[in-house]
Motif scaffolding. Structure first.
Motif, PDB file in Angstrom:
ATOM      1  N   VAL A  11       0.829  -1.209   0.000  1.00  0.00           N
ATOM      2  CA  VAL A  11       0.000   0.000   0.000  1.00  0.00           C
ATOM      3  C   VAL A  11       0.862   1.257   0.000  1.00  0.00           C
ATOM      4  CG1 VAL A  11      -1.679   1.346   1.320  1.00  0.00           C
ATOM      5  CG2 VAL A  11      -1.978  -1.128   1.070  1.00  0.00           C
ATOM      6  N   VAL A  12       1.843   1.302   0.903  1.00  0.00           N
ATOM      7  CA  VAL A  12       2.712   2.481   0.975  1.00  0.00           C
ATOM      8  C   VAL A  12       3.521   2.620  -0.316  1.00  0.00           C
ATOM      9  CG1 VAL A  12       4.670   3.534   2.180  1.00  0.00           C
ATOM     10  CG2 VAL A  12       2.824   2.469   3.482  1.00  0.00           C
ATOM     11  N   GLY A  13       4.017   1.506  -0.841  1.00  0.00           N
ATOM     12  CA  GLY A  13       4.767   1.554  -2.090  1.00  0.00           C
ATOM     13  C   GLY A  13       3.936   2.109  -3.230  1.00  0.00           C
ATOM     14  N   TYR A  14       2.685   1.657  -3.345  1.00  0.00           N
ATOM     15  CA  TYR A  14       1.825   2.144  -4.428  1.00  0.00           C
ATOM     16  C   TYR A  14       1.540   3.639  -4.281  1.00  0.00           C
ATOM     17  CZ  TYR A  14      -2.134   2.956  -7.443  1.00  0.00           C
ATOM     18  OH  TYR A  14      -2.958   3.489  -8.400  1.00  0.00           O
ATOM     19  N   LEU A  15       1.254   4.080  -3.060  1.00  0.00           N
ATOM     20  CA  LEU A  15       0.953   5.501  -2.847  1.00  0.00           C
ATOM     21  C   LEU A  15       2.178   6.372  -3.121  1.00  0.00           C
ATOM     22  CD1 LEU A  15      -1.283   5.287   0.363  1.00  0.00           C
ATOM     23  CD2 LEU A  15      -2.013   5.714  -1.998  1.00  0.00           C
ATOM     24  N   LEU A  16       3.346   5.905  -2.708  1.00  0.00           N
ATOM     25  CA  LEU A  16       4.566   6.652  -3.012  1.00  0.00           C
ATOM     26  C   LEU A  16       4.792   6.713  -4.519  1.00  0.00           C
ATOM     27  CD1 LEU A  16       7.003   5.297  -0.260  1.00  0.00           C
ATOM     28  CD2 LEU A  16       6.209   7.662  -0.490  1.00  0.00           C
ATOM     29  N   GLY A  17       4.620   5.584  -5.181  1.00  0.00           N
ATOM     30  CA  GLY A  17       4.806   5.553  -6.627  1.00  0.00           C
ATOM     31  C   GLY A  17       3.824   6.440  -7.361  1.00  0.00           C
ATOM     32  N   SER A  18       2.642   6.642  -6.782  1.00  0.00           N
ATOM     33  CA  SER A  18       1.606   7.444  -7.419  1.00  0.00           C
ATOM     34  C   SER A  18       1.852   8.940  -7.330  1.00  0.00           C
ATOM     35  CB  SER A  18       0.236   7.129  -6.794  1.00  0.00           C
ATOM     36  OG  SER A  18      -0.225   5.844  -7.170  1.00  0.00           O
ATOM     37  N   LEU A  19       2.801   9.369  -6.495  1.00  0.00           N
ATOM     38  CA  LEU A  19       3.053  10.806  -6.374  1.00  0.00           C
ATOM     39  C   LEU A  19       3.455  11.360  -7.743  1.00  0.00           C
ATOM     40  CD1 LEU A  19       5.000  10.858  -2.985  1.00  0.00           C
ATOM     41  CD2 LEU A  19       2.631  11.556  -3.396  1.00  0.00           C
ATOM     42  N   PRO A  20       2.698  12.304  -8.302  1.00  0.00           N
ATOM     43  CA  PRO A  20       2.894  12.749  -9.696  1.00  0.00           C
ATOM     44  C   PRO A  20       3.906  13.888  -9.797  1.00  0.00           C
ATOM     45  CG  PRO A  20       0.916  13.759  -8.818  1.00  0.00           C
ATOM     46  CD  PRO A  20       1.481  12.890  -7.703  1.00  0.00           C
ATOM     47  N   PHE A  21       5.163  13.584  -9.517  1.00  0.00           N
ATOM     48  CA  PHE A  21       6.169  14.638  -9.509  1.00  0.00           C
ATOM     49  C   PHE A  21       6.331  15.299 -10.873  1.00  0.00           C
ATOM     50  CE2 PHE A  21       7.935  12.158  -5.787  1.00  0.00           C
ATOM     51  CZ  PHE A  21       7.562  13.097  -4.838  1.00  0.00           C
ATOM     52  N   GLY A  22       6.256  14.523 -11.948  1.00  0.00           N
ATOM     53  CA  GLY A  22       6.390  15.096 -13.278  1.00  0.00           C
ATOM     54  C   GLY A  22       5.289  16.106 -13.561  1.00  0.00           C
ATOM     55  N   TRP A  23       4.060  15.743 -13.253  1.00  0.00           N
ATOM     56  CA  TRP A  23       2.932  16.655 -13.441  1.00  0.00           C
ATOM     57  C   TRP A  23       3.089  17.886 -12.552  1.00  0.00           C
ATOM     58  CZ3 TRP A  23      -0.549  18.379  -9.777  1.00  0.00           C
ATOM     59  CH2 TRP A  23      -1.633  19.131 -10.270  1.00  0.00           C
ATOM     60  N   PHE A  24       3.469  17.674 -11.293  1.00  0.00           N
ATOM     61  CA  PHE A  24       3.548  18.784 -10.337  1.00  0.00           C
ATOM     62  C   PHE A  24       4.634  19.786 -10.723  1.00  0.00           C
ATOM     63  CE2 PHE A  24       5.262  20.638  -6.397  1.00  0.00           C
ATOM     64  CZ  PHE A  24       4.118  21.282  -5.930  1.00  0.00           C
ATOM     65  N   VAL A  25       5.828  19.285 -11.042  1.00  0.00           N
ATOM     66  CA  VAL A  25       6.932  20.185 -11.393  1.00  0.00           C
ATOM     67  C   VAL A  25       6.593  20.956 -12.664  1.00  0.00           C
ATOM     68  CG1 VAL A  25       9.341  20.279 -12.158  1.00  0.00           C
ATOM     69  CG2 VAL A  25       8.696  18.846 -10.211  1.00  0.00           C
ATOM     70  N   ALA A  26       6.027  20.286 -13.657  1.00  0.00           N
ATOM     71  CA  ALA A  26       5.640  20.977 -14.888  1.00  0.00           C
ATOM     72  C   ALA A  26       4.561  22.019 -14.602  1.00  0.00           C
ATOM     73  CB  ALA A  26       5.152  19.971 -15.925  1.00  0.00           C
ATOM     74  N   ARG A  27       3.598  21.672 -13.762  1.00  0.00           N
ATOM     75  CA  ARG A  27       2.512  22.593 -13.438  1.00  0.00           C
ATOM     76  C   ARG A  27       3.052  23.830 -12.741  1.00  0.00           C
ATOM     77  NH1 ARG A  27      -1.947  22.857 -16.287  1.00  0.00           N
ATOM     78  NH2 ARG A  27      -3.875  22.933 -15.093  1.00  0.00           N
TER      79      ARG A  27
END
Length: 216
Positions: A11-27
């Motif tokens: 569960v923790v691994g999936y939630l960490l992996g889901s963090l959308p850093f690419g989308w956030f930094v671009a935004r």
């Protein structure tokens, strides 16, 4: 109770992996990464469409996701009652696999994710550091030899089970690395098709285009 560490790692691994850093930094830079370039929220597309600094930041953060998802359960204070009975390598592999799935199919961006190369490298550094080092050398050699990020990324992935075979015993890490290599190559199937047609773009300078290389 014995299943709790395994469930927590997943569960923790999936939630960490889901963090959308690419989308956030671009935004943060005024760009919707899902509307430019290859429309992939990975480090390569961010670097092409937003800039080198932004792309490198996304790569580092996506890589960190793999490291933390793989190792976090080992950092918990262990007591006789709470210490996980499971093999820490197995728990790490579960967290690693879940982070990869989270990155490729992220909960927070409607399951539109990257190709998982940076997250794969982070998890490999955590569990198989020598194999990660060999993979990094393979990536650099292929990238600077071809200027195709996709070729370098697939080469890195394929090198992992080979390195693990020669550097470790053939245990769960080898079979996991083999599945991981197949998964990454599958995620690059469109790049492979463009390579066969001769239409895959080499990575030159930051620019927006529709057929970019591997979007990690």
């Amino acid at each position: 109770m014995d299943a709790i560490p395994h469930i927590a790692a997943a569960v923790v691994g999936y939630l960490l992996g889901s963090l959308p850093f690419g989308w956030f930094v671009a935004r943060c830079n005024g760009v919707n990464i899902f509307e430019v370039g290859s429309r992939n929220p990975g480090a390569t597309n961010v670097k092409r469409c937003v800039g080198k600094g932004a792309g490198n930041l996304v790569f580092a953060l996506d890589c960190l996701k793999g490291v933390v998802a793989t190792l976090w359960i080992r950092w918990l204070p262990a007591t006789a009652e709470s210490a996980p009975a499971a093999d820490p390598v197995v728990l790490g592999l579960i967290g690693f696999a879940a982070a990869m799935l989270g990155h490729v199919f992220p909960l927070f961006t409607r399951f539109r994710g990257g190709k998982g190369v940076a997250t794969m490298l982070g998890g490999t550094v955590a569990l198989m550091p020598l194999a990660a080092l060999v993979g990094a050398v393979v990536w650099l050699a292929l990238f600077y030899g071809t200027r195709y990020v996709s070729v370098a990324s697939m080469g890195l992935a394929v090198s992992l089970p080979v390195s693990v075979f020669f550097l470790h015993q053939v245990d769960a890490r080898f079979w996991f690395a083999s599945l991981l290599a197949a998964f990454v190559v599958y995620r690059h199937r469109e790049n492979v098709a463009r390579l066969v047609r001769g239409t895959e773009n080499r990575f030159e300078k930051t620019r927006a285009d529709g057929n970019g290389g591997s979007a990690r």
